[in-house]
Write a protein that holds these residues in place. Sequence first.
Motif, PDB file in Angstrom:
ATOM      1  N   ARG A 233       0.877  -1.173   0.000  1.00  0.00           N
ATOM      2  CA  ARG A 233       0.000   0.000   0.000  1.00  0.00           C
ATOM      3  C   ARG A 233       0.911   1.218   0.000  1.00  0.00           C
ATOM      4  NH1 ARG A 233      -3.887  -1.640   3.768  1.00  0.00           N
ATOM      5  NH2 ARG A 233      -5.325  -2.190   2.120  1.00  0.00           N
ATOM      6  N   ARG A 234       0.622   2.201  -0.831  1.00  0.00           N
ATOM      7  CA  ARG A 234       1.505   3.366  -0.951  1.00  0.00           C
ATOM      8  C   ARG A 234       0.964   4.542  -0.142  1.00  0.00           C
ATOM      9  NH1 ARG A 234       2.728   3.549  -7.435  1.00  0.00           N
ATOM     10  NH2 ARG A 234       1.532   5.493  -7.227  1.00  0.00           N
ATOM     11  N   PRO A 235       1.851   5.457   0.207  1.00  0.00           N
ATOM     12  CA  PRO A 235       1.395   6.636   0.966  1.00  0.00           C
ATOM     13  C   PRO A 235       0.358   7.462   0.180  1.00  0.00           C
ATOM     14  CG  PRO A 235       3.813   6.515   0.928  1.00  0.00           C
ATOM     15  CD  PRO A 235       3.314   5.440   0.019  1.00  0.00           C
ATOM     16  N   ASP A 236       0.365   7.381  -1.157  1.00  0.00           N
ATOM     17  CA  ASP A 236      -0.599   8.179  -1.938  1.00  0.00           C
ATOM     18  C   ASP A 236      -1.967   7.493  -2.054  1.00  0.00           C
ATOM     19  OD1 ASP A 236      -0.171   6.135  -3.754  1.00  0.00           O
ATOM     20  OD2 ASP A 236       0.657   7.397  -5.339  1.00  0.00           O
ATOM     21  N   GLY A 237      -2.138   6.347  -1.365  1.00  0.00           N
ATOM     22  CA  GLY A 237      -3.450   5.675  -1.369  1.00  0.00           C
ATOM     23  C   GLY A 237      -3.557   4.604  -2.439  1.00  0.00           C
ATOM     24  N   TYR A 238      -2.651   4.608  -3.418  1.00  0.00           N
ATOM     25  CA  TYR A 238      -2.650   3.559  -4.444  1.00  0.00           C
ATOM     26  C   TYR A 238      -1.857   2.357  -3.935  1.00  0.00           C
ATOM     27  CZ  TYR A 238      -4.743   6.597  -7.933  1.00  0.00           C
ATOM     28  OH  TYR A 238      -5.617   7.382  -8.620  1.00  0.00           O
ATOM     29  N   HIS A 239      -1.847   1.311  -4.745  1.00  0.00           N
ATOM     30  CA  HIS A 239      -1.125   0.099  -4.377  1.00  0.00           C
ATOM     31  C   HIS A 239      -0.074  -0.224  -5.428  1.00  0.00           C
ATOM     32  CE1 HIS A 239      -4.674  -0.063  -1.888  1.00  0.00           C
ATOM     33  NE2 HIS A 239      -4.025  -0.908  -1.098  1.00  0.00           N
ATOM     34  N   GLU A 240       1.030  -0.755  -4.941  1.00  0.00           N
ATOM     35  CA  GLU A 240       2.134  -1.155  -5.806  1.00  0.00           C
ATOM     36  C   GLU A 240       1.800  -2.553  -6.346  1.00  0.00           C
ATOM     37  OE1 GLU A 240       4.287   1.294  -6.040  1.00  0.00           O
ATOM     38  OE2 GLU A 240       5.646   0.194  -7.341  1.00  0.00           O
ATOM     39  N   LEU A 241       1.759  -2.672  -7.670  1.00  0.00           N
ATOM     40  CA  LEU A 241       1.317  -3.927  -8.301  1.00  0.00           C
ATOM     41  C   LEU A 241       2.401  -4.566  -9.144  1.00  0.00           C
ATOM     42  CD1 LEU A 241      -2.075  -2.790  -9.911  1.00  0.00           C
ATOM     43  CD2 LEU A 241      -1.682  -3.645  -7.598  1.00  0.00           C
ATOM     44  N   GLU A 242       2.239  -5.872  -9.366  1.00  0.00           N
ATOM     45  CA  GLU A 242       2.908  -6.553 -10.474  1.00  0.00           C
ATOM     46  C   GLU A 242       1.787  -7.307 -11.163  1.00  0.00           C
ATOM     47  OE1 GLU A 242       6.064  -8.927  -8.861  1.00  0.00           O
ATOM     48  OE2 GLU A 242       7.058  -7.145  -8.088  1.00  0.00           O
ATOM     49  N   THR A 243       1.513  -6.964 -12.408  1.00  0.00           N
ATOM     50  CA  THR A 243       0.360  -7.581 -13.063  1.00  0.00           C
ATOM     51  C   THR A 243       0.661  -7.900 -14.512  1.00  0.00           C
ATOM     52  OG1 THR A 243      -2.025  -7.387 -13.459  1.00  0.00           O
ATOM     53  CG2 THR A 243      -0.748  -5.353 -13.627  1.00  0.00           C
ATOM     54  N   LEU A 244       0.078  -9.009 -14.984  1.00  0.00           N
ATOM     55  CA  LEU A 244       0.225  -9.413 -16.383  1.00  0.00           C
ATOM     56  C   LEU A 244      -1.026  -8.963 -17.127  1.00  0.00           C
ATOM     57  CD1 LEU A 244       1.478 -13.102 -16.451  1.00  0.00           C
ATOM     58  CD2 LEU A 244       2.398 -11.193 -17.752  1.00  0.00           C
ATOM     59  N   PHE A 245      -0.896  -7.897 -17.916  1.00  0.00           N
ATOM     60  CA  PHE A 245      -2.016  -7.411 -18.706  1.00  0.00           C
ATOM     61  C   PHE A 245      -2.080  -8.189 -20.023  1.00  0.00           C
ATOM     62  CE2 PHE A 245      -1.033  -3.252 -16.546  1.00  0.00           C
ATOM     63  CZ  PHE A 245      -2.291  -2.994 -16.016  1.00  0.00           C
ATOM     64  N   ALA A 246      -3.284  -8.620 -20.393  1.00  0.00           N
ATOM     65  CA  ALA A 246      -3.480  -9.181 -21.731  1.00  0.00           C
ATOM     66  C   ALA A 246      -4.798  -8.627 -22.266  1.00  0.00           C
ATOM     67  CB  ALA A 246      -3.520 -10.703 -21.674  1.00  0.00           C
ATOM     68  N   PHE A 247      -4.954  -8.660 -23.570  1.00  0.00           N
ATOM     69  CA  PHE A 247      -6.142  -8.079 -24.207  1.00  0.00           C
ATOM     70  C   PHE A 247      -6.814  -9.137 -25.063  1.00  0.00           C
ATOM     71  CE2 PHE A 247      -3.416  -4.762 -22.869  1.00  0.00           C
ATOM     72  CZ  PHE A 247      -4.288  -3.817 -22.358  1.00  0.00           C
ATOM     73  N   VAL A 248      -8.143  -9.024 -25.160  1.00  0.00           N
ATOM     74  CA  VAL A 248      -8.898 -10.021 -25.932  1.00  0.00           C
ATOM     75  C   VAL A 248      -9.540  -9.351 -27.148  1.00  0.00           C
ATOM     76  CG1 VAL A 248      -9.336 -11.432 -23.881  1.00  0.00           C
ATOM     77  CG2 VAL A 248     -11.028  -9.731 -24.585  1.00  0.00           C
TER      78      VAL A 248
END
Length: 276
Positions: free
Chosen positions: A20-35
Motif C-alpha cells: 500500500r503506498r502513501p498516496d493511497g494507491y497500491h504497488e502492483l505486479e500484473t500481467l495485462f493481456a487483451f482479448v
Amino acid sequence: MRITEPAPAKINLALHVRARRPDGYHELETLFAFVEAGDVVSVEPAERDEFRISGPFGAALDAETDNLVTRARDRFRTAFGLPAVAIELVKNLPVASGIGGGSADAAATLRALARMTGIGADNARLYDLADGLGSDVPACLFGRTAMGRGRGEQLQPLTGAAGRLVLLINPGIAVSTAAVFARWDGLDRGPLRTDDVMAAALDGRNDLYPPARLVAPGIDAPLALLEAYPGVVLARMSGSGATCFALFDSEEQMMMAAEQASTQAGWWVCPTRLRP
Ligand code: C5P
C-alpha cells in the motif's frame, strides 16, 4: 472522415499486490493481456461536441455525466488542440467489471483523436494523458500483452500468449475497484515471475480475489464453474472483479462451458481469444 478504434477488454492473467503506498494507491505486479472482444469508439468532425452511447451495456452509462471518454477528449484538447468532434461509444462490455471497459474506452478515444489530428500513437504526451485518466489507461493505450508495475502504468511488453482461447463470465455484479483495494489485507505474498507469460500466469495469483469476495460473494459462482470445467488451463478473476476468465486449449470445450454458463440468469458470457 469517421475514425473507428477498437477498445479491447483487458484481463489480468495475474495480479500481485505488493504494498500500500502513501498516496493511497497500491504497488502492483500484473500481467495485462487483451482479448478480441471489446467496446468500439468512433470519432468524426462535427459542428459542436457530441457524445452518444449505444450497445448492449449503453444504458448502464449516462452520456451527460462525467465519463472517461469525454474526460479523455477534454484532456486531449488541452494538450494538443482539437476542433469539435462527435464521439460514439458502442458499449459491449459490462461496466465496473474488472476488464477495463472504461479504461479501454478512454484509451481508444485517445488513439482515435491522435489519428484524427496526426499525432503519433507512441507520442509520450499521450501516455501522460492516459496516466492521468486512470491506472489501467496506459496499458489499454499500449493494448498489447505487458507486465505492469507501479500503479500498473510502468509497462514492459511481453509475447507468447496470443491466440489463446478465453472465456469471460461476469455474474452481473458491478464492483468498485476502490472498495476492493481498501479490503486488501496488506500482506505481500511475493513477486510475479517474468520469464514466460504462460508460466507466470499459471504460477501467479490474483491477490484481489479474497477482498473482492468480501465485497461481492457472487463472484464465487462463475469461478467455481470455470475451475471445475474439463479442459480449463487456468481459471481466475480479472482485476478487482467480478469478471472471471478461463483459458482453454479446445474451442469445443470452451463453447460447451459458455453454453452452460449462459443458462444462468443475468450472467454475461463471452467466448473470445487473446490478442498479441
Ligand atoms: O487509477 P484508477 O482511478 O483507475 O483507480 C481506481 C481506484 O482503485 C483508486 O482510487 C484506488 O483506490 C484503487 N487503486 C489502487 N492501486 C492501484 C490502482 C487502483 O489502490 N494500483
